[in-house]
Design an enzyme around this catalytic site. Structure first.
Site, short mmCIF file in Angstrom:
data_model
loop_
_atom_site.label_atom_id
_atom_site.label_comp_id
_atom_site.label_asym_id
_atom_site.label_seq_id
_atom_site.Cartn_x
_atom_site.Cartn_y
_atom_site.Cartn_z
N GLU A 88 0.85 -1.20 0.00
CA GLU A 88 0.00 0.00 0.00
C GLU A 88 0.89 1.25 0.00
O GLU A 88 2.03 1.21 0.48
CB GLU A 88 -0.90 -0.02 1.25
N ASN A 108 -12.29 -1.25 -1.20
CA ASN A 108 -11.66 -1.87 -0.03
C ASN A 108 -12.40 -1.44 1.22
O ASN A 108 -12.74 -0.26 1.38
CB ASN A 108 -10.19 -1.40 0.06
N GLU A 109 -12.63 -2.38 2.11
CA GLU A 109 -13.30 -2.09 3.39
C GLU A 109 -14.41 -1.06 3.18
O GLU A 109 -14.43 0.02 3.80
CB GLU A 109 -12.27 -1.65 4.45
N TYR A 115 -7.07 -9.09 11.45
CA TYR A 115 -5.77 -8.81 12.04
C TYR A 115 -5.70 -9.42 13.43
O TYR A 115 -6.68 -9.35 14.20
CB TYR A 115 -5.53 -7.30 12.13
N GLU A 146 -6.38 -9.21 3.59
CA GLU A 146 -5.51 -8.57 4.59
C GLU A 146 -5.49 -9.45 5.84
O GLU A 146 -6.56 -9.78 6.37
CB GLU A 146 -6.01 -7.16 4.96
N GLN A 206 1.84 -6.06 5.70
CA GLN A 206 2.11 -5.72 4.32
C GLN A 206 3.58 -6.03 4.01
O GLN A 206 4.38 -6.13 4.94
CB GLN A 206 1.85 -4.24 4.08
O1 AHR Z 1 -3.22 -2.60 6.23
C1 AHR Z 1 -3.50 -1.37 6.81
C2 AHR Z 1 -4.96 -0.98 6.66
O2 AHR Z 1 -5.76 -1.86 7.38
C3 AHR Z 1 -5.52 -1.04 5.27
O3 AHR Z 1 -5.25 0.10 4.53
C4 AHR Z 1 -6.99 -1.17 5.52
O4 AHR Z 1 -7.65 -1.84 4.48
C5 AHR Z 1 -7.05 -1.91 6.84
O5 AHR Z 1 -7.94 -1.33 7.71
#
Ligand code: AHR
Length: 518
Positions: free
Chosen positions: A55, A203-204, A267, A322, A371
């Site tokens: 990103e 995205n999201e 996450y 992600e 990432q």
């Molecule tokens: O990976 C960091 C961020 O986490 C990304 O930009 C977003 O899609 C997510 O919330």
């Protein structure tokens, strides 16, 4: 005189025997058993499960991948670091997602083409409010993917972009004939289209991508894909972790002929307000991170079950675009840049998560670790001309033997990793057979303190040789630094014995082993 003596001896003998018996029992009961059903192969483990994410965030692109095409101090190819290219090729990086993330829904791709000195700047509103000069754009990214041997996965702008903008991007990058966009591409120096199969539609969308409700996003998705054109793989912006309502609404409202993949982000974060230091953490914090990481099993299972209701043929892939560990930024660094170190804790996250993806490869056919460089759970960290490969890199490299191999189902009988009256399964595993007939079995012991005695029984196969690789380090906080870049690295593993179709081995605490069985 003799009797008491002999009685004592007998007593000693029996207590000794009892102790030995108890010890043997303990070993028997504490032993972990993995059964590999080699005679009942599953689906192919899509290599794209081993994908990555880049990103415009902090130093992922700028000073990570890209140092500028006029840079004379750091060896590069068209501005992309040669050491990064070599490391990612060795990793067998199959797929790379770009340009975000949250950034994607602020990105207007036409800002990033044409002469670099004429490109407009924008403010990167999500990540530190820094000025983005657009010097790394579509040509730079897609040429870089060709250099890496990775397939690109472009994420379109639905939040602040237009349907026309996305349709133009598809035409610009993929159309071979004559058209306004392919002519523009040629004018910018690229005659032939690139191979861009994978496209994210925002995205999201529930958050930084537009704060949309799932019904509204589903309608938007239908509209965007209607005008995209091209022979492309269309991925819907997916749920966060356990938001099953999001997946249900999308699957209900988007016919399967319009969609090829649906995303999901998860996450491993302890608590969004108290994330913990990436290196200076307690065993309790480690344990909680493992709990969060292992939730991936439940999330993948439940999202897949919802998808099964609407798509029993499993045409639509679950795309975990992600995932990874998220901690506090390193002290003194920009909080908007999400720069964190990477320890054995991250190696454990990678090992268990990749095992989960492998074992669900019938539905999970793509995933992107967040990432690649200098951001969140990175595989590479850079500091000017220096580079280090993280423990996560080493796990991804050890596991690349599973790419495009056929899953061999496993069942795992594991002891518990217990801490403060809570427990987690200590052992996780997955197995596959590659095109040359070699079998690979990856096993993780997340217990921070205890070794594990593991027996692997392979049903339906005979084998002659076994070799192994191990990643372990004395402390879960261990990591590589620019001064000590090889503190954590894989070694050859010889701590196993095998007879017939059974392998016994002892795994050190917090370790990953990959066996090759031929
Ligand atoms: O990976 C960091 C961020 O986490 C990304 O930009 C977003 O899609 C997510 O919330």
């Amino acid at each position: 005189m003799k009797r008491p003596y002999s009685f004592t001896m007998n007593f000693c003998n029996s207590s000794l025997l009892l102790a030995v018996f108890l010890l043997l029992n303990m070993i028997a009961f504490s032993q972990d058993v993995i059964t590999v059903r080699a005679g009942s192969p599953g689906a192919v483990i899509n290599k794209n499960i081993y994908g990555h994410f880049s990103e415009h965030l902090g130093h992922c692109i700028y000073n990570g991948f890209y140092v500028g095409d006029t840079n004379k101090t750091i060896p590069n190819t068209a501005g992309v670091r040669n050491d990064v290219i070599a490391a990612l090729r060795k990793l067998k990086i199959p797929l790379l997602r770009w340009p975000g993330g949250c950034f994607a829904d602020t990105y207007h791709w036409k800002d990033g083409i044409g002469p670099k000195d004429k490109r407009p700047t924008i403010v990167n509103k999500w990540w530190g409010g820094v000025t983005e000069d657009n010097s790394f754009g579509t040509h730079d990214f897609l040429n870089m993917c060709e250099e890496l041997g990775a397939e690109p996965y472009l994420c379109g702008n639905v939040g602040s972009g237009t349907v026309q903008e996305l349709a133009d991007w598809v035409q610009y990058t993929t159309f071979d004939g004559k058209s306004p966009m392919s002519d523009l591409r040629r004018a910018n120096g690229r005659e032939k289209p690139w191979n861009v199969k994978y496209w994210g539609i925002g995205n999201e969308a529930w958050g930084c991508g537009g704060n949309m409700r799932p019904e509204y996003y589903a309608d938007n998705f239908r509209k965007y894909v209607n005008f995209m054109g091209g022979n492309v793989f269309r991925i819907a912006s997916g749920a966060s972790s356990s938001d099953y309502q999001w997946t249900e609404t999308l699957m209900k409202n988007i016919p399967t002929y319009l969609i090829d993949g649906i995303g999901m982000h998860h996450y491993a974060v302890i608590d969004w307000d108290h994330k913990s230091s990436a290196t200076n953490f307690t065993e309790q914090q480690y344990f909680t991170t493992m709990q969060r990481a292992l939730l991936m099993e439940e999330y993948v299972t439940k999202h897949s079950a919802i998808m099964d209701k609407y798509d029993s043929a499993k045409k639509v892939a679950l795309v975990v675009d992600e995932w990874g560990g998220w901690y506090d930024v390193e002290p003194g660094t920009n909080p908007g840049f999400l720069f964190q170190q990477n320890t054995m804790r991250d190696a454990m996250i990678a090992g268990v998560t990749l095992n989960i993806f492998n074992n669900h490869c019938d539905r999970v056919r793509m995933a992107n670790l967040a990432q690649t460089i200098n951001v969140l759970q990175a595989v590479i960290l850079t500091d000017k001309e220096k580079i280090i490969l993280t423990p996560t890199y080493h796990v991804m490299e050890m596991y690349n033997v599973h790419q495009d191999a056929t899953l061999l189902p496993v069942s795992v009988k594991t002891t518990d990793y217990t801490l403060n009256n809570e427990k987690l399964p200590a052992i996780s595993a997955s197995a596959s057979k590659d095109k040359n007939g070699a079998m690979h079995i990856s096993v993780v012991n997340i217990d921070a303190e205890k070794k594990q005695d593991v027996t692997i029984n392979v049903e339906g196969a005979t084998f002659k040789t076994i070799t192994g690789r191990l990643l372990s380090s004395p402390k879960i906080q261990d990591h590589n630094t620019f001064d000590n870049p090889e503190k954590v690295k894989p070694s050859s593993f010889t701590g196993f014995r095998y007879t017939g179709n059974s392998v016994s081995m002892q795994l050190p605490p917090a370790s990953v082993v990959v066996l090759e069985v031929k």
